[in-house]
Design an enzyme around this catalytic site. Structure first.
Site, short mmCIF file in Angstrom:
data_model
loop_
_atom_site.label_atom_id
_atom_site.label_comp_id
_atom_site.label_asym_id
_atom_site.label_seq_id
_atom_site.Cartn_x
_atom_site.Cartn_y
_atom_site.Cartn_z
CG ASP A 282 -1.66 1.30 1.64
OD1 ASP A 282 -2.04 1.73 0.45
OD2 ASP A 282 -2.03 1.57 2.77
CG ASN B 256 -3.35 5.01 -1.03
OD1 ASN B 256 -3.38 4.14 -0.37
ND2 ASN B 256 -4.03 5.46 -1.90
CG ASP C 199 -6.05 2.94 0.27
OD1 ASP C 199 -4.91 2.08 0.46
OD2 ASP C 199 -6.82 3.07 -0.74
CG ASP D 17 -1.37 1.52 -3.99
OD1 ASP D 17 -0.29 1.25 -4.13
OD2 ASP D 17 -1.91 2.38 -2.81
CG ASP E 29 -6.31 -12.81 -13.51
OD1 ASP E 29 -7.24 -13.19 -14.16
OD2 ASP E 29 -6.00 -13.21 -12.25
CG ASP F 65 -11.15 -15.97 -13.50
OD1 ASP F 65 -10.35 -16.67 -12.76
OD2 ASP F 65 -12.33 -16.05 -13.52
CD GLU G 298 -8.95 -20.43 -12.60
OE1 GLU G 298 -9.19 -20.70 -11.44
OE2 GLU G 298 -9.74 -19.29 -13.11
CG HIS H 185 -6.01 -15.60 -6.54
ND1 HIS H 185 -5.30 -16.26 -7.66
CD2 HIS H 185 -7.32 -15.50 -6.80
CE1 HIS H 185 -6.22 -16.35 -8.71
NE2 HIS H 185 -7.55 -15.99 -8.15
CG ASP H 186 -9.04 -18.63 -6.27
OD1 ASP H 186 -9.49 -17.70 -5.28
OD2 ASP H 186 -9.10 -18.85 -7.47
#
Length: 545
Positions: A29, A31, A33, A37, A106, A207, A249, A323-324
């Site tokens: 990150d 910034n 938040d 990013d 992606d 995907d 995928e 990520h899964d």
């Protein structure tokens, strides 16, 4: 570049490159938040350059309402404001190029967000020019076209009272499926891909791409009859116009389909993600939450079959994590006493094989699974499963055990950069809790440590550039029925390589002395070999001649 020669060239750049997957929300990150990013990624390009990767696979950064963490795209040609803007994307492409790193986007081409302008038009009337961009069926409220279920639970049909029709969604109701039978849809998609290619994007991960040719009336979602036709048209209209890495995928891909999808003639994709090995530790015929011990000999057989069957007629993608998926060191390694040794062993085992290896952010540090209270998880799949299983009478302990083992948020906790607050991921409050072990496991502690997991990965990435046997060597499984050791040989006309891995937390004897006696050790996860015929817990070596 000449498309035809490019497709036939047997030494495509991605054959000896390693791809690094970034889940942008959790990487860095810039910034404050609490959400990662593009500027944060740009700031870490030197780190990835040090690691030596050839491409970054960026999980979705296109504009999205985030119903499914960006896999619900509302504008394919804009960046979601939480990540930055198109200028930031162009800067990332340019900065990565300085380190010979390409950016791989992606793309979600099976469905859009229900906030996409196409769908907002499509649901206005049956006569709207965008109506046929999606999959609709007549019906009456409460009487669905059939009993198909969505992947995340519930019906795959959603009623739209204004036009008295149901639309089809294989995932969330917020993710209506595109109608690939409509040539206008396909043309829109091709033009969008060419737009990104013009900006310098180096590849695409596609995907759930084997679901685009769905036939819901026949309850066909995967491997529909027109799938190959769509793949070839997609490739011809877009990918063959550049020197790209493309990976589909394909949960439904068997070896024969994978040969077609990754045909060396370049007519479809560079490779596919297939998941046969990933489903081995669940009860047969059940869901991923239904845990089972890993059948180790079966794992060897499955991985060997893909290595041998795709040799010279297709291409493998090599991965343990994404990520899964849960963190591999917690899943099939040891995230306690032998975390470092087992993380290196799993890396050595995979990176010695033929194909393009994928590293998921933090894998190169040995990041582990987490055990949170249910309210600290953010993933819609976890919460839906928790609710359904508790209502079905499962005990909370059993449900949580499954989430600890297989929940997607295991992979989505923030990247652990250093031992400062929130692991150096953000100056604000992270969108999801940081793993409590960040003080011990972080990049700062490993980059300059020659014995770290990071530097083991760095060495394995470099080997792929130096040793041709890793790219084109034959693969032969050794000690086929051994219940502790995963060993194999790679051989071409220049080099012979033998990889031996003790997959478990006990010391065992190895009967491969004759095979490796004249070979030198290229990589090992222990410093010094006390006895060449003995493998310590999770010990792994690569021999070369």
């Amino acid at each position: 570049m000449n498309n035809t020669n490019s497709a036939k060239d047997n030494m495509k750049w991605w054959k000896n490159a390693v791809v690094y997957q970034i889940y942008p929300k959790s990487f860095k990150d810039s910034n404050g938040d609490g959400i990662g990013d593009l500027k944060g990624i740009i700031s870490k390009i030197p780190y990835l350059g040090e690691l030596g990767i050839g491409a970054i696979w960026l999980s979705p950064v296109c504009k999205s309402p985030q119903a499914d963490n960006g896999y619900d795209i509302s504008d394919y040609q804009d960046i979601d404001p939480m990540f930055g803007n198109v200028d930031d994307m162009e800067e990332l492409i340019a900065e990565a190029k300085k380190y010979n790193i390409r950016i791989m986007m992606d793309l979600v081409l099976n469905h859009t967000s229900n906030k996409h302008r196409w769908f907002e038009e499509a649901k206005k009337s049956k006569d709207n020019p965008y109506h046929d961009y999606y999959v609709w069926r007549d019906g009456e409220e409460g009487v669905e076209p059939n009993d198909m279920k969505g992947v995340f639970g519930g019906s795959a049909w959603e009623w739209v009272p204004e036009i008295k029709q149901y639309y089809f969604h294989q995932f969330l109701p917020e993710q209506p499926d595109l109608n690939w039978d409509n040539p206008k849809v396909r043309r829109e998609i091709y033009d969008m891909i060419l737009w990104w290619m013009d900006k310098g994007v180096g590849g695409f991960r596609l995907d759930v791409i084997d679901q685009i040719a769905k036939e819901p009336d026949k309850k066909i979602t995967i491997n529909g009859p027109r799938l190959q036709e769509y793949f070839r048209e997609l490739s011809k209209e877009t990918f063959q116009k550049g020197d790209l890495i493309t990976v589909g995928e394909a949960w439904g891909a068997d070896i024969e389909r994978a040969k077609l999808y990754s045909n060396p003639d370049g007519s479809e994709f560079s490779m596919v993600f297939q998941f046969e090995h990933i489903g081995l530790d669940q009860q047969e015929g059940k869901e991923k939450w239904d845990l089972a011990p890993l059948p180790f000999v079966k794992l060897k057989q499955v991985m060997t079959r893909w290595q041998k069957e795709l040799h010279d007629c297709g291409w493998n993608s090599l991965f343990w994590n994404n990520h899964d998926l849960p963190r591999i060191v917690s899943r099939w390694g040891n995230d306690g006493e032998f975390r470092v040794e087992s993380a290196k062993m799993l890396a050595i085992l995979l990176h010695g094989m033929q194909g393009t290896p994928y590293i998921y952010q933090g894998e190169e540090l040995g990041m582990t699974n987490v055990k949170y209270d249910i309210e600290d998880y953010r993933d819609v799949e976890i919460h839906n499963m928790y609710k359904e299983r508790i209502e079905a009478g499962y005990s909370k302990d059993d449900v949580m055990r499954s989430i600890y083992a297989k929940g997607r948020d295991n992979a989505r906790t923030p990247m652990q950069w250093d031992d400062t607050e929130h692991a150096g991921f953000t100056d604000g409050t992270p969108w999801i809790r940081v793993n409590d072990n960040y003080k011990e496991i972080n990049a700062k502690a490993q980059v300059n440590d020659p014995d770290s997991i990071f530097n083991c990965y760095k060495k394995l990435i470099q080997l792929r550039k130096e040793y041709s046997v890793l790219v084109d060597g034959d693969f032969d499984l050794l000690l086929e029925n051994d219940e502790n050791i995963f060993a194999y040989q790679r051989k071409n006309d220049k080099q012979t390589m033998v990889v031996v891995c003790n997959f478990f937390d006990k010391t065992i004897e190895m009967s491969l002395e004759d095979k490796v006696k004249d070979m030198q050790v290229l990589v090992a996860n222990y410093s010094g070999i006390e006895d060449a015929s003995v493998l310590r817990p999770y010990e792994a070596r690569i021999y070369i001649k």
